[in-house]
Write an enzyme that holds these catalytic residues in place. Sequence first.
Site, PDB file in Angstrom:
ATOM      1  N   TYR A  56       0.845  -1.199   0.000  1.00 59.34           N
ATOM      2  CA  TYR A  56       0.000   0.000   0.000  1.00 59.34           C
ATOM      3  C   TYR A  56       0.875   1.242   0.000  1.00 59.34           C
ATOM      4  O   TYR A  56       1.869   1.310   0.722  1.00 59.34           O
ATOM      5  CB  TYR A  56      -0.920   0.021   1.226  1.00 59.34           C
ATOM      6  N   GLU A  58      -0.383   4.951  -0.354  1.00 56.75           N
ATOM      7  CA  GLU A  58      -1.150   6.189  -0.509  1.00 56.75           C
ATOM      8  C   GLU A  58      -0.226   7.405  -0.463  1.00 56.75           C
ATOM      9  O   GLU A  58       0.667   7.488   0.379  1.00 56.75           O
ATOM     10  CB  GLU A  58      -2.218   6.311   0.567  1.00 56.75           C
ATOM     11  N   ASP A 202      -7.518  13.578 -25.133  1.00 59.67           N
ATOM     12  CA  ASP A 202      -7.644  12.188 -24.700  1.00 59.67           C
ATOM     13  C   ASP A 202      -7.025  11.323 -25.795  1.00 59.67           C
ATOM     14  O   ASP A 202      -7.625  11.105 -26.848  1.00 59.67           O
ATOM     15  CB  ASP A 202      -9.110  11.833 -24.491  1.00 59.67           C
ATOM     16  N   THR A 228      -4.883   6.032 -21.516  1.00 58.78           N
ATOM     17  CA  THR A 228      -4.677   4.724 -20.923  1.00 58.78           C
ATOM     18  C   THR A 228      -3.263   4.265 -21.280  1.00 58.78           C
ATOM     19  O   THR A 228      -2.584   4.882 -22.100  1.00 58.78           O
ATOM     20  CB  THR A 228      -5.709   3.711 -21.437  1.00 58.78           C
ATOM     21  N   LYS A 231      -3.722  -0.471 -25.059  1.00 60.34           N
ATOM     22  CA  LYS A 231      -4.000  -0.129 -26.464  1.00 60.34           C
ATOM     23  C   LYS A 231      -2.696  -0.024 -27.267  1.00 60.34           C
ATOM     24  O   LYS A 231      -1.846  -0.910 -27.189  1.00 60.34           O
ATOM     25  CB  LYS A 231      -4.837   1.147 -26.537  1.00 60.34           C
ATOM     26  N   ARG A 237      -3.124  -2.593 -18.042  1.00 59.78           N
ATOM     27  CA  ARG A 237      -4.389  -1.873 -17.939  1.00 59.78           C
ATOM     28  C   ARG A 237      -4.271  -0.820 -16.849  1.00 59.78           C
ATOM     29  O   ARG A 237      -4.436  -1.088 -15.665  1.00 59.78           O
ATOM     30  CB  ARG A 237      -5.524  -2.849 -17.624  1.00 59.78           C
TER      31      ARG A 237
END
Length: 417
Positions: A56, A58, A202, A228, A231, A237
Amino acid sequence: MHQPGIPHLAAADAEVAALVEGEARRQFEKVRLIASENYVSAAVLEATGTVLTNKYSEGYAGKRYYEGQQFIDPVETLAVDRAKAVFGVDHANVQPYSGSPANLAIYLALVEPGDTVMGMALPAGGHLTHGWGVSATGKWFRAVQYGVRKDTGRVDLDEVRELALAERPKLIFCGGTAIPRTIDFPGFAEIAREVGAVLVADIAHIAGLVAGGAHPSPVGHAEIISTTTHKTLRGPRGAMLMSDAKHAKALDKAVFPGLQGGPHNHTTAAIAVALGEAAKPEFRTYAADIVANAKALADALVERGFDLVSGGTDNHLILIDLTGKGVAGKPAAKVLDRAGIELNYNSVPFDTRKPFDPSGVRLGTSAITTRGLRVEHMPQLAEWIDRAIAAGDDAEVAAVAAEVRELLAGFPMPGWS
């Protein structure tokens, strides 16, 4: 078999392992033409399966809310630095979980609920998060949409300018999810400056083409860039936000703590690996080959009587209106899948059919280019697509699928051995 191997998964959960192996074989045996998919390298696959998933983190590098970040901070810093270098931007954030949350962070950073925003209409090729009505971005903001000309299938910037002057949006999105033509970033930037809007590019679909020099870059035109990381970029992902220095702090705060908790560190590592691959000279060759294959496939489809939106393509993506073939997009996509050719049914501009049963199909050449298929293979793909759609019986469909498997057997796939 799946590569890297999954012996521990097979021993612990044979049912899941069998599904993974089945999917790996399916990806190997089918012509994968879904424009938003690709094959990642074995290195990217390995990075996504590391113990980094246990941690983790954060916050941001050097400013975490958990201890034990001695190796995580360098991983994230490496990914950020590589993104900045590959795309030539002032700032990069590699923490967004996917493209939609990345876009939502832009709204959170720059506008208030009820403000006017502008994007490409979904049926014209835009994305849900560019203000379409069923999305939160269309419900929480006053969204206005531009489209394409019916006679050309292309964006008319004069019409975009008129709409922007009338509506005065605070944000303008350019780019989308089914745009087969080059995006005019300088033209959109001029409109955004005239109306005092922030321009967001985008580039989720074309990021790899931009990185590889096969599509013009939005850097220097759009203040904010969203993408992203899969692609055409051929990563895991995930997603990234990039910007000029002016908008860096607001975007970072919107991602964390505005929308997300801890980043997915295994994904961050895989993004770093993919960006390292994108920085190599051979990636420029790959990007150029994607476009060359798409143009060749588009030409071959036109020769067989297919109606392409805008008449062709400038990038990796082809959008076909099947109305003239007397078949709708959904049944065409279903029969093609049985024939070993994977794509998606898709609305076309000015579609008279419903989105879940539209008139078109969308395909792209990123994955088949990764496999090694070349321009000389594109006429054969077009012939298979034509045969499968026109097939009158299951035997013909099965024959096409067998021919597809025979061809692909000679082209290695990352992730399958």
